[in-house]
Scaffold this motif. Sequence first.
Motif, PDB file in Angstrom:
ATOM      1  N   CYS A  55       1.762   4.356  -0.635  1.00 11.45           N
ATOM      2  CA  CYS A  55       2.191   3.592   0.267  1.00 11.45           C
ATOM      3  C   CYS A  55       2.039   4.128   1.725  1.00 11.45           C
ATOM      4  O   CYS A  55       1.514   3.698   2.928  1.00 11.45           O
ATOM      5  N   ILE A  80      14.005  -2.127   6.227  1.00 13.12           N
ATOM      6  CA  ILE A  80      12.729  -2.950   6.946  1.00 13.12           C
ATOM      7  C   ILE A  80      13.082  -2.812   8.341  1.00 13.12           C
ATOM      8  O   ILE A  80      12.226  -2.820   9.265  1.00 13.12           O
ATOM      9  N   VAL A 117      10.951  -3.140  -7.373  1.00 14.82           N
ATOM     10  CA  VAL A 117      10.817  -3.092  -5.954  1.00 14.82           C
ATOM     11  C   VAL A 117       9.241  -2.326  -5.553  1.00 14.82           C
ATOM     12  O   VAL A 117       8.617  -3.095  -4.845  1.00 14.82           O
ATOM     13  N   VAL A 124       5.857  -4.249  -4.616  1.00 18.23           N
ATOM     14  CA  VAL A 124       5.475  -4.029  -3.111  1.00 18.23           C
ATOM     15  C   VAL A 124       4.151  -3.294  -2.881  1.00 18.23           C
ATOM     16  O   VAL A 124       3.205  -3.711  -2.125  1.00 18.23           O
ATOM     17  N   THR A 125       4.097  -2.253  -3.486  1.00 15.50           N
ATOM     18  CA  THR A 125       2.932  -1.410  -3.481  1.00 15.50           C
ATOM     19  C   THR A 125       1.763  -1.996  -3.703  1.00 15.50           C
ATOM     20  O   THR A 125       0.618  -2.116  -2.890  1.00 15.50           O
ATOM     21  N   ALA A 145       0.871  -5.071  -1.300  1.00 20.25           N
ATOM     22  CA  ALA A 145       0.545  -4.786  -0.024  1.00 20.25           C
ATOM     23  C   ALA A 145      -0.847  -4.095   0.171  1.00 20.25           C
ATOM     24  O   ALA A 145      -1.509  -4.662   0.965  1.00 20.25           O
ATOM     25  N   MET A 193       3.106  -5.500   6.283  1.00 19.58           N
ATOM     26  CA  MET A 193       2.722  -4.827   5.039  1.00 19.58           C
ATOM     27  C   MET A 193       2.956  -3.083   5.313  1.00 19.58           C
ATOM     28  O   MET A 193       3.792  -2.563   4.308  1.00 19.58           O
ATOM     29  N   LEU A 243       7.042  -2.419   5.449  1.00 18.22           N
ATOM     30  CA  LEU A 243       7.363  -2.903   4.266  1.00 18.22           C
ATOM     31  C   LEU A 243       7.165  -1.616   3.348  1.00 18.22           C
ATOM     32  O   LEU A 243       8.222  -1.115   2.809  1.00 18.22           O
ATOM     33  N   MET A 244       6.022  -1.209   3.221  1.00 18.48           N
ATOM     34  CA  MET A 244       5.735   0.115   2.474  1.00 18.48           C
ATOM     35  C   MET A 244       6.371   1.356   2.955  1.00 18.48           C
ATOM     36  O   MET A 244       6.992   2.026   2.121  1.00 18.48           O
ATOM     37  N   ILE A 265      10.549   1.169   2.258  1.00 18.33           N
ATOM     38  CA  ILE A 265      10.885   1.257   0.954  1.00 18.33           C
ATOM     39  C   ILE A 265      10.557   2.530   0.431  1.00 18.33           C
ATOM     40  O   ILE A 265      11.218   3.298  -0.106  1.00 18.33           O
TER      41      ILE A 265
END
Length: 327
Positions: free
Chosen positions: A66, A118, A190, A194-195, A198, A231, A234-235, A238
């Motif tokens: 990420c 976020i 999660v 997400v990873t 993204a 993205m 987000l990365m 998290i």
Amino acid sequence: MSRSTAIPDASATPQRVPHYIVMVLIIGVVLAIVECYFSVTINNENFYSRYSSIFRTLGCILVGACLAVSGTVMQYISRNTMTSPSTMGLTQGTALALCIIIIFSPSLNQWMIMVWAIAGAALGGLFAYSIAKLLPWKVKSLRQISGGIVAVCIITCISIMMYSSYSTIDYIDHLVNPIMLGNPRFTIWVLLPVTVVAILICWSLSLRVQHRSDAVRSVSLSWATLICMFMVILMTSISTMLAGPLGLVGIIIPSILRFFLKNPPIRWLILGSAIYGSVLILGLDIISRTIDPIFDISVMPITVIIGAPFLIYQIGKEIEKTILRYS
């Protein structure tokens, strides 16, 4: 015509990928597999500890991917090799948001904490962007990094004052130590999706932009930029929520890959960043657990110490380029 930036241009991506790029990526995958074996087996003599280490190992892989991909995408969008989540306020904004939530609303559920993380990353990046806009420097790249450094210092000072004003060191310990990396539910439900999503989105957008003309690209790139930046936010948020504010990973990995791969196409740079970002964080985690298996040594200052020379080198190179341009 002299090259104005070291960021690879997707429109100039060759049809055939050189064999040495594929070889470097394969070496990275092999290193990651070897590190996974050591990470799962080191200091784990029973089933429970190995079970926990599996998810910690997966968490390290995803966090490294990420942060490294986030730095690569930010540099590609800004055309500036000095930008990354930790130099443009995203990481620090997330850490400050988490600190505020834990101090003033410790009973908040994990999903709401993630929303605030976020928001903190987005506000941290916006704060750095606003400061950069106010600076008088003519060179855009130096103005960006100067604004980012100022924002990082301000946000960090606020965090330090909050740390010293409230007796919550036990609650905010995860901001400096990766004690949440073994959380199976958060990692699987999660961080993993997400990873993957993204990185795939960033990959696909780079391919879509690749064949557009400059006139069309200038109109449509704004949407791609917004999606990619979301993205990145987000990365980053998290990853920081899971492992703490690991600094300069987004500077270290892209700089090394561009040096050894001779400015590879952006899609391969994204893939290489994901692989070697995982290798870096997983390797540092193994070292910290080997040195002190009872109390983990924080990986955060190690990444800062390693990444500082890369950042200084990039700043020096940009200053030298600016002097030659205006001389």
